[in-house]
Design a protein around this motif. Sequence first.
Motif, short mmCIF file in Angstrom:
data_model
loop_
_atom_site.label_atom_id
_atom_site.label_comp_id
_atom_site.label_asym_id
_atom_site.label_seq_id
_atom_site.Cartn_x
_atom_site.Cartn_y
_atom_site.Cartn_z
N ILE A 276 0.75 -1.13 -0.09
CA ILE A 276 -0.10 -0.02 -0.09
C ILE A 276 0.86 1.21 -0.02
N LEU A 277 0.78 2.05 -1.08
CA LEU A 277 1.43 3.27 -1.14
C LEU A 277 0.45 4.46 -0.78
N SER A 278 0.50 4.84 0.47
CA SER A 278 -0.46 5.70 1.09
C SER A 278 -0.02 7.18 1.15
N GLY A 279 -0.63 8.17 0.51
CA GLY A 279 -0.32 9.52 0.64
C GLY A 279 0.66 9.80 -0.32
N TYR A 280 1.24 9.07 -1.30
CA TYR A 280 2.24 9.50 -2.31
C TYR A 280 1.33 10.00 -3.31
N THR A 281 1.93 10.98 -4.26
CA THR A 281 1.32 11.60 -5.53
C THR A 281 1.22 10.28 -6.30
N LYS A 282 0.06 10.17 -7.18
CA LYS A 282 -0.07 9.12 -8.09
C LYS A 282 1.30 8.67 -8.89
N ALA A 283 1.93 9.95 -9.28
CA ALA A 283 2.99 9.70 -10.07
C ALA A 283 4.25 9.11 -9.67
N ASP A 284 4.45 9.60 -8.35
CA ASP A 284 5.49 9.07 -7.38
C ASP A 284 5.22 7.47 -7.10
N ALA A 285 4.01 7.40 -6.46
CA ALA A 285 3.63 6.11 -6.37
C ALA A 285 3.93 4.82 -7.35
N ILE A 286 3.36 5.43 -8.69
CA ILE A 286 3.56 4.47 -9.75
C ILE A 286 5.06 4.11 -9.93
N GLU A 287 5.90 5.29 -9.71
CA GLU A 287 7.30 5.02 -10.00
C GLU A 287 7.83 4.29 -9.11
N ILE A 288 7.63 4.40 -7.85
CA ILE A 288 8.16 3.74 -6.78
C ILE A 288 7.63 2.35 -6.86
N ALA A 289 6.61 2.07 -7.21
CA ALA A 289 6.09 0.77 -7.19
C ALA A 289 6.70 0.07 -8.39
N ILE A 290 6.84 0.43 -9.54
CA ILE A 290 7.34 -0.21 -10.86
C ILE A 290 8.88 -0.63 -10.43
#
Lengths: 311, 170
Positions: free
Chosen positions: A213-227
């Motif tokens: 769960i990537l909570s509170g991140y911006t969507k762009a940051d979260a997608i980058e971190i996830a990938i």
Amino acid sequence: MDAQYIQAISGLCKPIQLLLSSISLVEPVNEICLRINQPISLYTKSYAFVVSKDGQPSSSLNDNLYIVSQSDIDESIKVMTNYSIHTWQPNINSGFITLNGGHRAGICGTCSTNSISEQFTNQFTTVNLRVARQIIGASHQFIKHVYSDGICSSLIIGSPSCGKTTLIRDLSATLSHFKRNNYIKVALVDSREELACCRNGVPQFDFGTNCDILSGYTKADAIEIAIRSLSPHMIIIDEIGNHSDFIAIEQSIFSGVKFTATMHASCVEELLCKTDIKKLLHNNAFQKIIVMHDRSNVGHIKQILDVRDIL
Amino acid sequence: MMKFIGCICIISVSSLTGYHIFNRYRQKLKLLTLIDHLCSYIIMHLEHQLTPTHSLLLIIGKNNKFDSLNFISSAYDLLSTGYDLPSAFSTSVHNWQYRSLFSPHELDRLISLGDIIGSCACHEQVLAIKQLQSEFSLFQSTAKLRLDKEGLLIKNLGLLCGFAITLILL
């Protein structure tokens, strides 16, 4: 009254908690709204009620209604934050507090600026408590029809309160359930902290064993971190809408990760009016579009469309 | 022999009474200094760590430095049993073993700390606690003055009274 309702009202001040604990309604209460100098409003799927001084629901305004005072609202916010308003200030400034059980209190008041130019909300005027209910099995219909040929990228559209968030919450939990073979790792992007409803960093719903769960991140940051670092098979995102969200998805579509996203649009025609999403669909970012029914049939799928058929 | 023992007893009781009063003055000054440190400690936690109130009370309760201010750990216990913070604070201050050293006004100000912690945005709390701290500094300087003037006098008076009573009785 159901357990979720009782758990949700435990976040309110004692007098209102006592008043609301004795109420019995045919339909479950979805929202409880405290507005300063106004009666307590309860909202079910079909009706709105106000509450009398003796804790009875009333469908009309009269002199015997309990009127919410400033101290009721202030005390409720203190109870919700465990008497630690300072710890919850960033959330309060964003307009919400997540309670135990994932219930969410929307808050508004006066926005002020302090001596070091930080904005903060004080003089609270409204607390809108939404009772969270995890509907286990809400995504079974979705999985059966949309993933019949294996998992694919899909876009879920529908008007507000049609059950999109509940659907993808259950989808995350179902997909990420432990399996020895053919397991699916899910990254759940919870920018607005509405999906996982983390309180003190702990998700208030069960998301299975393979969900990050990537909570509170911006969507762009979260997608980058996830990938980059979480190696998910599927990234689930709630309510894409900003230009930056589309850019982030566009940049990640050929990374071998599938996406499931939700978006506000009541029909495909409305969806195609938005240029950003049109571009994404042309780039084959999503293979299927799922149109949800409106509020009259919450949580049900109305149409499943192949993107190639609508372009 | 009996007279001698009687004299010793009278002098001892009188001196001990004087010393006891002096000690109360000294104890109060010590506690007021500790409350001043407590305020600084709370401000530090709020400003730099945004520590939640429950954790803050627990941390203070476990800190040996604040052992004498054990109303904090009592407030934590009451808070955990469902009390609201102002009531928990008020009850624990009223049950505090050293409450008799303080005037009702001083106790009121101490109780008001429970109304401030966690009740508003961080910088507002810090301002309110600093205000309270300045009030306690004032109480502290008054207590120090009383200790220097009255405390020492009472301690010596105790001994002197003992001798005076003994002389009169003899």
